[in-house]
Design a protein around this motif. Structure first.
Motif, PDB file in Angstrom:
ATOM      1  N   LEU A 182       0.823  -1.207   0.000  1.00 29.09           N
ATOM      2  CA  LEU A 182       0.000   0.000   0.000  1.00 29.09           C
ATOM      3  C   LEU A 182       0.859   1.260   0.000  1.00 29.09           C
ATOM      4  CD1 LEU A 182      -2.800  -1.080   2.503  1.00 29.09           C
ATOM      5  CD2 LEU A 182      -3.010  -0.837   0.011  1.00 29.09           C
ATOM      6  N   LEU A 183       1.939   1.265   0.772  1.00 33.88           N
ATOM      7  CA  LEU A 183       2.833   2.422   0.790  1.00 33.88           C
ATOM      8  C   LEU A 183       3.459   2.658  -0.585  1.00 33.88           C
ATOM      9  CD1 LEU A 183       4.568   1.930   4.248  1.00 33.88           C
ATOM     10  CD2 LEU A 183       3.041   3.820   3.591  1.00 33.88           C
ATOM     11  N   GLN A 184       3.859   1.585  -1.241  1.00 35.90           N
ATOM     12  CA  GLN A 184       4.448   1.717  -2.578  1.00 35.90           C
ATOM     13  C   GLN A 184       3.426   2.253  -3.573  1.00 35.90           C
ATOM     14  OE1 GLN A 184       7.630   1.434  -3.455  1.00 35.90           O
ATOM     15  NE2 GLN A 184       7.041   2.091  -5.482  1.00 35.90           N
ATOM     16  N   ARG A 185       2.212   1.731  -3.499  1.00 35.54           N
ATOM     17  CA  ARG A 185       1.160   2.193  -4.411  1.00 35.54           C
ATOM     18  C   ARG A 185       0.766   3.630  -4.118  1.00 35.54           C
ATOM     19  NH1 ARG A 185      -3.536  -1.507  -4.724  1.00 35.54           N
ATOM     20  NH2 ARG A 185      -4.008  -0.175  -6.472  1.00 35.54           N
ATOM     21  N   GLN A 186       0.866   4.028  -2.857  1.00 31.09           N
ATOM     22  CA  GLN A 186       0.585   5.418  -2.510  1.00 31.09           C
ATOM     23  C   GLN A 186       1.611   6.348  -3.161  1.00 31.09           C
ATOM     24  OE1 GLN A 186       1.406   6.742   1.537  1.00 31.09           O
ATOM     25  NE2 GLN A 186      -0.595   7.755   1.575  1.00 31.09           N
ATOM     26  N   LYS A 187       2.870   5.916  -3.144  1.00 30.26           N
ATOM     27  CA  LYS A 187       3.937   6.716  -3.757  1.00 30.26           C
ATOM     28  C   LYS A 187       3.705   6.919  -5.249  1.00 30.26           C
ATOM     29  CE  LYS A 187       7.613   5.452  -0.566  1.00 30.26           C
ATOM     30  NZ  LYS A 187       8.887   4.746  -0.411  1.00 30.26           N
ATOM     31  N   PRO A 227      -9.585   4.555  -3.215  1.00 22.60           N
ATOM     32  CA  PRO A 227     -10.032   5.198  -1.973  1.00 22.60           C
ATOM     33  C   PRO A 227     -10.125   4.241  -0.790  1.00 22.60           C
ATOM     34  CG  PRO A 227     -11.323   5.999  -3.820  1.00 22.60           C
ATOM     35  CD  PRO A 227     -10.461   4.879  -4.336  1.00 22.60           C
ATOM     36  N   GLN A 228     -10.627   3.034  -0.990  1.00 18.26           N
ATOM     37  CA  GLN A 228     -10.730   2.089   0.122  1.00 18.26           C
ATOM     38  C   GLN A 228      -9.345   1.632   0.586  1.00 18.26           C
ATOM     39  OE1 GLN A 228     -11.936   1.451  -2.968  1.00 18.26           O
ATOM     40  NE2 GLN A 228     -11.634  -0.683  -3.537  1.00 18.26           N
ATOM     41  N   GLU A 229      -8.364   1.601  -0.307  1.00 21.38           N
ATOM     42  CA  GLU A 229      -7.003   1.244   0.080  1.00 21.38           C
ATOM     43  C   GLU A 229      -6.347   2.380   0.861  1.00 21.38           C
ATOM     44  OE1 GLU A 229      -5.689  -1.816  -3.439  1.00 21.38           O
ATOM     45  OE2 GLU A 229      -5.684   0.328  -3.885  1.00 21.38           O
ATOM     46  N   GLU A 230      -6.668   3.614   0.506  1.00 28.53           N
ATOM     47  CA  GLU A 230      -6.166   4.763   1.261  1.00 28.53           C
ATOM     48  C   GLU A 230      -6.713   4.713   2.689  1.00 28.53           C
ATOM     49  OE1 GLU A 230      -3.770   7.831   1.845  1.00 28.53           O
ATOM     50  OE2 GLU A 230      -4.089   7.243  -0.240  1.00 28.53           O
ATOM     51  N   PHE A 231      -7.976   4.371   2.829  1.00 27.28           N
ATOM     52  CA  PHE A 231      -8.596   4.205   4.143  1.00 27.28           C
ATOM     53  C   PHE A 231      -7.915   3.076   4.912  1.00 27.28           C
ATOM     54  CE2 PHE A 231     -11.914   2.328   6.855  1.00 27.28           C
ATOM     55  CZ  PHE A 231     -12.238   3.422   7.637  1.00 27.28           C
ATOM     56  N   GLU A 232      -7.654   1.963   4.238  1.00 23.61           N
ATOM     57  CA  GLU A 232      -6.970   0.824   4.857  1.00 23.61           C
ATOM     58  C   GLU A 232      -5.581   1.233   5.342  1.00 23.61           C
ATOM     59  OE1 GLU A 232      -5.402  -3.651   3.566  1.00 23.61           O
ATOM     60  OE2 GLU A 232      -6.517  -2.457   2.116  1.00 23.61           O
ATOM     61  N   LEU A 233      -4.845   1.926   4.513  1.00 23.27           N
ATOM     62  CA  LEU A 233      -3.498   2.369   4.887  1.00 23.27           C
ATOM     63  C   LEU A 233      -3.555   3.336   6.065  1.00 23.27           C
ATOM     64  CD1 LEU A 233      -0.467   2.395   4.416  1.00 23.27           C
ATOM     65  CD2 LEU A 233      -0.832   4.160   2.664  1.00 23.27           C
ATOM     66  N   ASP A 234      -4.490   4.267   6.038  1.00 22.91           N
ATOM     67  CA  ASP A 234      -4.627   5.197   7.161  1.00 22.91           C
ATOM     68  C   ASP A 234      -4.893   4.444   8.463  1.00 22.91           C
ATOM     69  OD1 ASP A 234      -4.213   7.390   5.534  1.00 22.91           O
ATOM     70  OD2 ASP A 234      -6.335   7.900   5.360  1.00 22.91           O
ATOM     71  N   ASN A 235      -5.744   3.424   8.403  1.00 27.49           N
ATOM     72  CA  ASN A 235      -6.029   2.618   9.592  1.00 27.49           C
ATOM     73  C   ASN A 235      -4.782   1.895  10.076  1.00 27.49           C
ATOM     74  OD1 ASN A 235      -8.733   3.258   9.963  1.00 27.49           O
ATOM     75  ND2 ASN A 235      -9.412   1.685   8.549  1.00 27.49           N
ATOM     76  N   TYR A 236      -3.996   1.340   9.160  1.00 24.20           N
ATOM     77  CA  TYR A 236      -2.759   0.656   9.537  1.00 24.20           C
ATOM     78  C   TYR A 236      -1.801   1.625  10.223  1.00 24.20           C
ATOM     79  CZ  TYR A 236      -3.987  -3.391   6.622  1.00 24.20           C
ATOM     80  OH  TYR A 236      -4.592  -4.491   6.072  1.00 24.20           O
TER      81      TYR A 236
END
Length: 79
Positions: A39-44, A50-59
């Protein structure tokens, strides 16, 4: 994702009643760590849904909480 979400791993770990020493030594599973890294790599690269951004924020919030818990556990372990 075919693996258990990190927050469920943490819930199960805490529900088992670990000692302060075990809490201080806790690390999420390799699968959970891999998911966060993905998720961090995909964020970069800007490829997060959007649901993955939410997942990453929760992590990331969970990681912060676990750091605080570990710090307290180390105090109890050394007492």
């Amino acid at each position: 994702m075919g693996t258990m979400p990190v927050y469920l791993e943490v819930i199960d770990f805490i529900a088992a009643g670990p000692t302060p020493e075990r809490i201080a030594a806790y690390h999420p599973s390799n699968a959970a760590q891999g998911r966060v890294m993905e998720l961090l790599q995909r964020q970069k690269t800007g490829d997060l849904l959007p649901q993955e951004e939410f997942e990453l924020d929760n992590y990331l919030q969970l990681e912060h909480l676990m750091r605080l818990i570990k710090a307290r556990a180390r105090r109890y372990a050394s007492a």
